[in-house]
Scaffold this motif. Structure first.
Motif, PDB file in Angstrom:
ATOM      1  N   GLU A 104       8.588  -7.328 -15.240  1.00 13.82           N
ATOM      2  CA  GLU A 104       8.051  -7.104 -16.155  1.00 13.82           C
ATOM      3  C   GLU A 104       5.894  -7.047 -15.948  1.00 13.82           C
ATOM      4  N   VAL A 105       5.733  -8.221 -16.134  1.00 15.58           N
ATOM      5  CA  VAL A 105       4.044  -8.548 -16.050  1.00 15.58           C
ATOM      6  C   VAL A 105       3.523  -7.920 -14.805  1.00 15.58           C
ATOM      7  N   HIS A 106       3.997  -8.204 -13.574  1.00  9.00           N
ATOM      8  CA  HIS A 106       3.540  -7.553 -12.019  1.00  9.00           C
ATOM      9  C   HIS A 106       3.786  -5.408 -12.300  1.00  9.00           C
ATOM     10  N   GLU A 107       5.133  -5.410 -12.377  1.00  8.41           N
ATOM     11  CA  GLU A 107       5.179  -3.925 -12.148  1.00  8.41           C
ATOM     12  C   GLU A 107       4.611  -3.473 -13.306  1.00  8.41           C
ATOM     13  N   GLY A 108       5.358  -4.149 -14.627  1.00  6.91           N
ATOM     14  CA  GLY A 108       4.954  -3.477 -15.476  1.00  6.91           C
ATOM     15  C   GLY A 108       3.631  -2.540 -16.364  1.00  6.91           C
ATOM     16  N   LEU A 109       2.952  -3.831 -16.775  1.00  7.28           N
ATOM     17  CA  LEU A 109       2.295  -4.854 -17.143  1.00  7.28           C
ATOM     18  C   LEU A 109       0.829  -4.298 -16.650  1.00  7.28           C
ATOM     19  N   VAL A 110       1.061  -4.349 -15.179  1.00  2.89           N
ATOM     20  CA  VAL A 110      -0.477  -4.321 -13.969  1.00  2.89           C
ATOM     21  C   VAL A 110      -0.266  -2.843 -13.248  1.00  2.89           C
ATOM     22  N   HIS A 111       0.946  -2.656 -12.895  1.00  2.07           N
ATOM     23  CA  HIS A 111       0.892  -1.539 -11.511  1.00  2.07           C
ATOM     24  C   HIS A 111       1.157  -0.260 -12.776  1.00  2.07           C
ATOM     25  N   VAL A 112       1.959  -0.123 -12.973  1.00  2.00           N
ATOM     26  CA  VAL A 112       2.188   0.757 -13.797  1.00  2.00           C
ATOM     27  C   VAL A 112       1.161   0.788 -15.369  1.00  2.00           C
TER      28      VAL A 112
ATOM     29  N   GLY B 108      -6.499 -10.683  -3.251  1.00  2.03           N
ATOM     30  CA  GLY B 108      -6.808 -10.283  -4.704  1.00  2.03           C
ATOM     31  C   GLY B 108      -6.856 -10.878  -5.519  1.00  2.03           C
ATOM     32  N   PHE B 109      -6.026 -11.660  -5.611  1.00  2.00           N
ATOM     33  CA  PHE B 109      -5.425 -12.506  -6.070  1.00  2.00           C
ATOM     34  C   PHE B 109      -7.159 -14.122  -6.406  1.00  2.00           C
ATOM     35  N   ILE B 110      -7.627 -14.162  -5.457  1.00  2.00           N
ATOM     36  CA  ILE B 110      -8.794 -15.411  -5.386  1.00  2.00           C
ATOM     37  C   ILE B 110     -10.106 -14.691  -5.552  1.00  2.00           C
ATOM     38  N   MET B 111     -10.296 -12.964  -5.549  1.00  2.00           N
ATOM     39  CA  MET B 111     -11.464 -12.173  -5.450  1.00  2.00           C
ATOM     40  C   MET B 111     -11.256 -12.084  -7.117  1.00  2.00           C
ATOM     41  N   VAL B 112      -9.936 -11.764  -7.532  1.00  2.00           N
ATOM     42  CA  VAL B 112     -10.053 -11.105  -9.061  1.00  2.00           C
ATOM     43  C   VAL B 112     -10.556 -12.542 -10.145  1.00  2.00           C
ATOM     44  N   TYR B 113     -10.181 -13.299  -9.200  1.00  2.00           N
ATOM     45  CA  TYR B 113     -10.239 -14.686 -10.547  1.00  2.00           C
ATOM     46  C   TYR B 113     -11.686 -15.384  -9.932  1.00  2.00           C
ATOM     47  N   ASN B 114     -12.683 -14.892  -9.073  1.00  2.00           N
ATOM     48  CA  ASN B 114     -13.895 -15.033  -9.521  1.00  2.00           C
ATOM     49  C   ASN B 114     -14.569 -14.388  -9.976  1.00  2.00           C
TER      50      ASN B 114
ATOM     51  N   GLU C 141      -3.006  -5.841  -6.577  1.00  2.00           N
ATOM     52  CA  GLU C 141      -2.590  -6.878  -6.560  1.00  2.00           C
ATOM     53  C   GLU C 141      -2.817  -8.211  -6.906  1.00  2.00           C
ATOM     54  N   GLY C 142      -4.040  -8.079  -6.601  1.00  2.00           N
ATOM     55  CA  GLY C 142      -5.210  -9.556  -7.806  1.00  2.00           C
ATOM     56  C   GLY C 142      -4.699  -9.739  -8.282  1.00  2.00           C
ATOM     57  N   LEU C 143      -4.682  -8.443  -9.521  1.00  2.00           N
ATOM     58  CA  LEU C 143      -4.733  -9.018 -11.103  1.00  2.00           C
ATOM     59  C   LEU C 143      -3.166  -9.247 -11.360  1.00  2.00           C
ATOM     60  N   ALA C 144      -2.336  -8.836 -10.229  1.00  2.00           N
ATOM     61  CA  ALA C 144      -0.729  -8.631 -10.526  1.00  2.00           C
ATOM     62  C   ALA C 144      -0.289 -10.157 -10.582  1.00  2.00           C
ATOM     63  N   ILE C 145      -0.909 -10.734  -9.272  1.00  2.00           N
ATOM     64  CA  ILE C 145      -0.424 -12.002  -8.998  1.00  2.00           C
ATOM     65  C   ILE C 145      -1.616 -13.119 -10.146  1.00  2.00           C
TER      66      ILE C 145
END
Length: 431
Positions: free
Chosen positions: A228-236, A344-350, A263-267
């Motif tokens: 729901e979070v990864h595919e739905g709220l972010v990708h879709v 992506g997670f590290i880059m978006v978090y930073n 993918e960084g946002l999704a994680i």
């Protein structure tokens, strides 16, 4: 989506060029072009898993791309030339569109090189390599994978954090996920569709307005929450926000550089929504480690055995190893797209940390205005001010509440300055 008739001359020009990019990329399907069909898997297990999969250059040549690569590269070259001619060399929106055209041409060259050494080299240019450092002197992605594996091993030693049984089949997971997404995106016409599919490698995959669930996969409720979070709220959600753009329609489609941000946002969303869990994280770290092994010369059989040693079943180990070598050869350089998750997670978090530190909170929601790339964020802020980009319509709750997010990041910024080794030594008597 607004019509061109409602736009002024300049906006109409940008929209027309943007639409050409969207149209040009339509037949390019990277994952479809590189995946191995089921006959390869069947042949591998028919040989009892002791011979490499029967994939060579001829295998890929027997699977045409569905478009003329030379003509498609020329098409993107023509769009890039017209962007400069019509918008100027230094137009901010033009710079984004030109970069996208260059990137799509590189994607086509990568797909033309399927089954050759060049495929892996171009993949590294597009998605990065496991040995890339985040900044000078910082650990690499492979270092991060090993570090997280050590932490996860310590957690595994507890024995009381076992995953819930996977007691939901695909049909039940579809029903549960559909109900969750209906609460976010609404029901009826225009709603997000969730359905079963036989044609995907992963447990789930998101499209423009749908999520496919692999028909033979099993899930638990935590898995569904993560989807729901990864595919739905972010990708879709970001796709719908891109489709909602009246002018910069290119934000509805993403080249590889946007995959890292996506993918960084999704994680990150999985983490801050408390939807992630150690088994999920181990899957990501193992993918990173497997890509690093292949970059260091490991072949398919060695990577397959690595996954078996990590406790995966034979079919899971094959699926994981084939993700590493798809598009390449069983002894070739890897397809590095799966680095996008941790990278992506590290880059978006930073990025979010720095936005909070500098008081630029308005930048953060723009990550969701479409298939964005971090290097374009300052430009996107400018385009919002100019009326060329509209803010995201769909935002996860955690990014709607910038008060809570900024408070968390303020503490995080401070905690980054503490030496965890020193803290560990000081806490030795109480932990």
């Amino acid at each position: 989506m607004n019509s061109n008739a409602a736009l002024n001359d300049y906006q109409g020009l940008v929209r027309a060029l943007s639409d050409r990019i969207v149209e040009a990329q339509t037949p390019i399907r990277i994952l479809d072009a590189v995946k191995w069909d089921d006959s390869v898997r069947q042949g591998f297990f028919a040989a009892r898993g002791i011979q490499p999969p029967a994939v060579d250059r001829a295998y890929y040549e027997s699977r045409p791309l569905g478009f003329d690569p030379s003509a498609k590269k020329q098409e993107f070259q023509a769009i890039e030339r017209d962007v400069t001619r019509q918008l100027g060399q230094f137009s901010p929106v033009g710079q984004i569109m030109r970069r996208m055209c260059k990137e799509y041409r590189m994607v086509i060259r990568m797909l033309e090189a399927r089954g050759t050494a060049d495929f892996g080299l171009i993949s590294q240019d597009l998605y990065g390599a496991a040995t890339d450092a985040f900044h000078a002197g910082d650990p690499t992605l492979s270092d991060l994978g090993l570090m997280l594996s050590d932490y996860l091993n310590n957690i595994d030693l507890r024995g009381d954090l076992q995953d819930e049984p996977k007691n939901l089949d695909a049909k039940q997971a579809v029903q549960l996920l559909q109900a969750r997404l209906d609460r976010v995106f609404g029901e009826g016409e225009g709603a997000i569709r969730v359905f079963e599919s036989d044609g995907i490698v992963a447990d789930a995959a998101a499209g423009a307005d749908y999520i496919k669930i692999r028909s033979d996969a099993l899930f638990n409720e935590r898995d569904v929450r993560a989807l729901e979070v990864h595919e739905g709220l972010v990708h879709v959600g970001t796709t719908l926000n891109g489709l909602n753009q009246p002018i910069c329609t290119f934000l509805s489609k993403g080249p590889p550089s946007s995959t890292v941000t996506q993918e960084g946002l999704a994680i990150l969303m999985e983490v801050i929504a408390f939807a992630s869990y150690p088994t999920r994280l181990r899957k990501l770290t193992n993918r990173t480690r497997a890509i690093h092994m292949a970059e260091d010369g490991a072949d398919f059989l060695e990577v397959y055995r690595f996954f078996r040693e990590q406790g995966y079943r034979e079919d899971e180990s094959y699926s994981n190893a084939s993700r590493v070598f798809r598009g390449s050869l069983p002894s070739g350089l890897p397809f590095t797209k799966d680095l996008s998750y941790l990278k992506g997670f590290i880059m978006v978090y930073n990025y979010i940390q720095l936005a909070v530190r500098k008081g630029k909170l308005e930048q953060i929601p723009l990550l969701f205005c479409g298939k964005t790339t971090l290097e374009d964020m300052r430009t996107l802020r400018q385009l919002v001010d100019e009326g060329l980009v509209v803010p995201p319509r769909y935002l996860p709750p955690q990014f709607q509440d910038l008060n809570a997010l900024s408070a968390w990041m303020c503490f995080s910024n401070f905690l980054n300055h503490l030496s965890l080794d020193r803290v560990e030594a000081d806490y030795a008597n109480i932990l």
